[in-house]
Motif scaffolding. Sequence first.
Motif, mmCIF file in Angstrom:
data_model
loop_
_atom_site.group_PDB
_atom_site.id
_atom_site.type_symbol
_atom_site.label_atom_id
_atom_site.label_comp_id
_atom_site.label_asym_id
_atom_site.label_seq_id
_atom_site.Cartn_x
_atom_site.Cartn_y
_atom_site.Cartn_z
ATOM 1 N N THR A 2 10.437 -10.182 3.484
ATOM 2 C CA THR A 2 10.330 -11.640 3.504
ATOM 3 C C THR A 2 9.823 -12.118 4.851
ATOM 4 O OG1 THR A 2 12.627 -11.833 4.206
ATOM 5 C CG2 THR A 2 12.210 -11.906 1.840
ATOM 6 N N ALA A 3 9.287 -13.333 4.845
ATOM 7 C CA ALA A 3 8.790 -13.897 6.100
ATOM 8 C C ALA A 3 9.954 -14.208 7.022
ATOM 9 C CB ALA A 3 7.991 -15.162 5.813
ATOM 10 N N CYS A 4 9.726 -14.026 8.301
ATOM 11 C CA CYS A 4 10.753 -14.300 9.318
ATOM 12 C C CYS A 4 10.711 -15.778 9.688
ATOM 13 C CB CYS A 4 10.505 -13.428 10.551
ATOM 14 S SG CYS A 4 11.621 -13.802 11.923
ATOM 15 N N THR A 5 11.890 -16.410 9.726
ATOM 16 C CA THR A 5 11.946 -17.833 10.057
ATOM 17 C C THR A 5 12.500 -18.077 11.460
ATOM 18 O OG1 THR A 5 14.128 -17.976 9.004
ATOM 19 C CG2 THR A 5 12.208 -18.493 7.641
ATOM 20 N N ASP A 106 14.038 -7.721 12.020
ATOM 21 C CA ASP A 106 13.011 -8.282 11.141
ATOM 22 C C ASP A 106 11.908 -7.279 10.815
ATOM 23 O OD1 ASP A 106 13.900 -11.137 10.970
ATOM 24 O OD2 ASP A 106 13.668 -10.990 13.145
ATOM 25 N N ALA A 107 11.605 -6.389 11.762
ATOM 26 C CA ALA A 107 10.510 -5.440 11.543
ATOM 27 C C ALA A 107 10.749 -4.183 12.372
ATOM 28 C CB ALA A 107 9.164 -6.062 11.908
ATOM 29 N N ILE A 108 10.141 -3.119 11.927
ATOM 30 C CA ILE A 108 10.158 -1.845 12.642
ATOM 31 C C ILE A 108 8.716 -1.393 12.787
ATOM 32 C CG2 ILE A 108 10.943 0.558 12.599
ATOM 33 C CD1 ILE A 108 13.105 -0.469 10.556
ATOM 34 N N VAL A 109 8.297 -1.112 14.001
ATOM 35 C CA VAL A 109 6.949 -0.596 14.248
ATOM 36 C C VAL A 109 7.087 0.818 14.809
ATOM 37 C CG1 VAL A 109 4.726 -0.969 15.354
ATOM 38 C CG2 VAL A 109 6.142 -2.929 14.730
ATOM 39 N N LEU A 110 6.529 1.779 14.094
ATOM 40 C CA LEU A 110 6.626 3.187 14.463
ATOM 41 C C LEU A 110 5.267 3.714 14.883
ATOM 42 C CD1 LEU A 110 8.710 4.392 11.389
ATOM 43 C CD2 LEU A 110 9.598 3.857 13.657
ATOM 44 N N VAL A 140 13.070 -5.806 5.486
ATOM 45 C CA VAL A 140 12.508 -5.512 6.801
ATOM 46 C C VAL A 140 11.075 -5.019 6.645
ATOM 47 C CG1 VAL A 140 12.710 -4.030 8.838
ATOM 48 C CG2 VAL A 140 14.762 -4.981 7.776
ATOM 49 N N THR A 141 10.173 -5.554 7.450
ATOM 50 C CA THR A 141 8.778 -5.085 7.446
ATOM 51 C C THR A 141 8.704 -3.774 8.222
ATOM 52 O OG1 THR A 141 7.930 -7.345 7.348
ATOM 53 C CG2 THR A 141 6.413 -5.631 8.128
ATOM 54 N N VAL A 142 8.160 -2.751 7.581
ATOM 55 C CA VAL A 142 8.057 -1.419 8.188
ATOM 56 C C VAL A 142 6.588 -1.049 8.336
ATOM 57 C CG1 VAL A 142 8.629 1.028 7.986
ATOM 58 C CG2 VAL A 142 10.261 -0.716 7.201
ATOM 59 N N ALA A 143 6.177 -0.822 9.581
ATOM 60 C CA ALA A 143 4.780 -0.487 9.868
ATOM 61 C C ALA A 143 4.736 0.787 10.700
ATOM 62 C CB ALA A 143 4.089 -1.615 10.617
ATOM 63 N N ALA A 144 3.639 1.523 10.571
ATOM 64 C CA ALA A 144 3.464 2.733 11.376
ATOM 65 C C ALA A 144 1.994 2.942 11.691
ATOM 66 C CB ALA A 144 4.019 3.958 10.653
ATOM 67 N N LEU A 189 5.303 -11.320 9.186
ATOM 68 C CA LEU A 189 6.522 -12.051 9.533
ATOM 69 C C LEU A 189 6.330 -13.561 9.426
ATOM 70 C CD1 LEU A 189 7.766 -9.986 12.622
ATOM 71 C CD2 LEU A 189 8.615 -9.904 10.276
ATOM 72 N N LYS A 190 5.113 -14.019 9.655
ATOM 73 C CA LYS A 190 4.820 -15.450 9.552
ATOM 74 C C LYS A 190 4.541 -15.889 8.119
ATOM 75 C CE LYS A 190 3.018 -15.860 14.253
ATOM 76 N NZ LYS A 190 1.794 -15.937 15.102
ATOM 77 N N GLY A 191 4.533 -14.938 7.186
ATOM 78 C CA GLY A 191 4.283 -15.273 5.790
ATOM 79 C C GLY A 191 2.823 -15.476 5.457
#
Length: 513
Positions: A2-5, A106-110, A140-144, A189-191
Amino acid sequence: MTACTRMSPKVLVARLSHESHSFSRLRTTLAEFGREELLFGAEILERMAGTRTEMGGIIQAAQEYGWELVPVVSACASTSGPVTRAAYDALTEPLLRALAEHSDTDAIVLSLHGAMYVDGLPDPEGDLLFRIRQQAGWKVTVAATLDLHANVTDAMVRYADILTSYRTTPHTDQFETGRRASALVDRTLKGEIRPRLQVARRPTIAGMDLGRTLGDTPMTRLQARARQYEAEGFVLDLSLNAGYYMGDVFEAGPSVLVLGDGEAEDSRCLAVANALMDDAYSWRAQKTVHLQSIESALAMCQAPARRSGPLILADYTDGPGGGGYGDATHLLRALVQANLPGTLVGLLYDPESARQAVAAGVGAEVDLLIAGKTDPNFGGGPVPLRVRVLATSDGRFTRAGPFRTGTPASIGTSALLQCGEVRIIVASNRVQAEERGQYRVLGVDVEQLNILALKGINHFRADLEPVSRGVVFVESGGIHATDLRTLPYRNVRRPIWPLDDETHPNHQPLNLS
């Protein structure tokens, strides 16, 4: 997802990177990560900010986007054999613990490689992403980020929201890749976007010219097509992965990853992935590097030089960057016998000889058994030589070339030796040839050499090739095999090219280089 507020999104960042040669007799322990890069918490920000790495790119982007960045662990080791399960557990535990402690993430960047192999766990990146999802859920947004030589698995695609790979080989765009992944996370995160991944593969474990992008290559042309698709708008990001064929995993080999915006674009994005993968598959046997025998390489060394700079002999099949042991001696033997002025051989992995040379001291003459100690079946056994010690070093330097600029590095306790007209560098760390800094620690000015015989595959080309008069890639019998049918694959999908004749009736043995 979901988007982060919140005004300041909380983003966890971690790096766990290793390219694992499944068939190497070596094991990559936690100590091996400690020799290259093993940082925790705030130390990551202190050491990696301002570097041209994925972590450097992520850190800079986080500052610009106003993220509350939570650095957890940053671990990288040189390409070698499978990672031990103990090392893998020790590196993943801090990340999973941080997730539990920061339940409002809110997010994980790997920063991953995509071709790690752990004892008993062929797809550790997929396993890690699955465990993250188990703990954090889908909100949670998961990026790598991935290396261009990633073996992209179905689990990686299933459990990540965003995957984006390097676009150059040598890998000089790591910083940009970190920035790109971060930008996609911020938009999510901003939708503004709803990222969805599509992947395409074909029955091949090799291809895409190993991802080489120096000059006008098949891969640069494929990358240009990828950028055109991105310009059309419905494709958010497109990654071309050459794969790592020394990784014995089911999905090993080239792949195309397409990141689209929303479920409605799935079919179009998958069509793009298939179109580019079909293109790559059609020229899977094309290559821009052709290996020469040691005899042919010596003949080139003896030919009149047409320009300044050293002739580089890249001992390709023993290159640590591809999982080679870095101590094969067939080429060393030949060059010592040829005794051509201005010849340097190194870096050779040989901590025993390095210690003995340091103990003897600069100016001493000493009898050494040089290199060839890891497995003499691949590239030859130790060479007995009487040498004079010219210089010694602790091997530490800061990378100044285009690859991982600004990061600390070390070739370990090392020595520069002289045998006739030939100089030899023995080092205590098994590292690939990367840049001139590795030679400067021992007082060697690469530009003044006649012949430089190094252990390299790709990355040395960014800094060393421009100051050379040419590069000759040499077949020396190392473990980075060129005939893949000699390797005992157990996990790759079958039939697959070039392992199986039945895949292609007109199959001919492929000299992969």
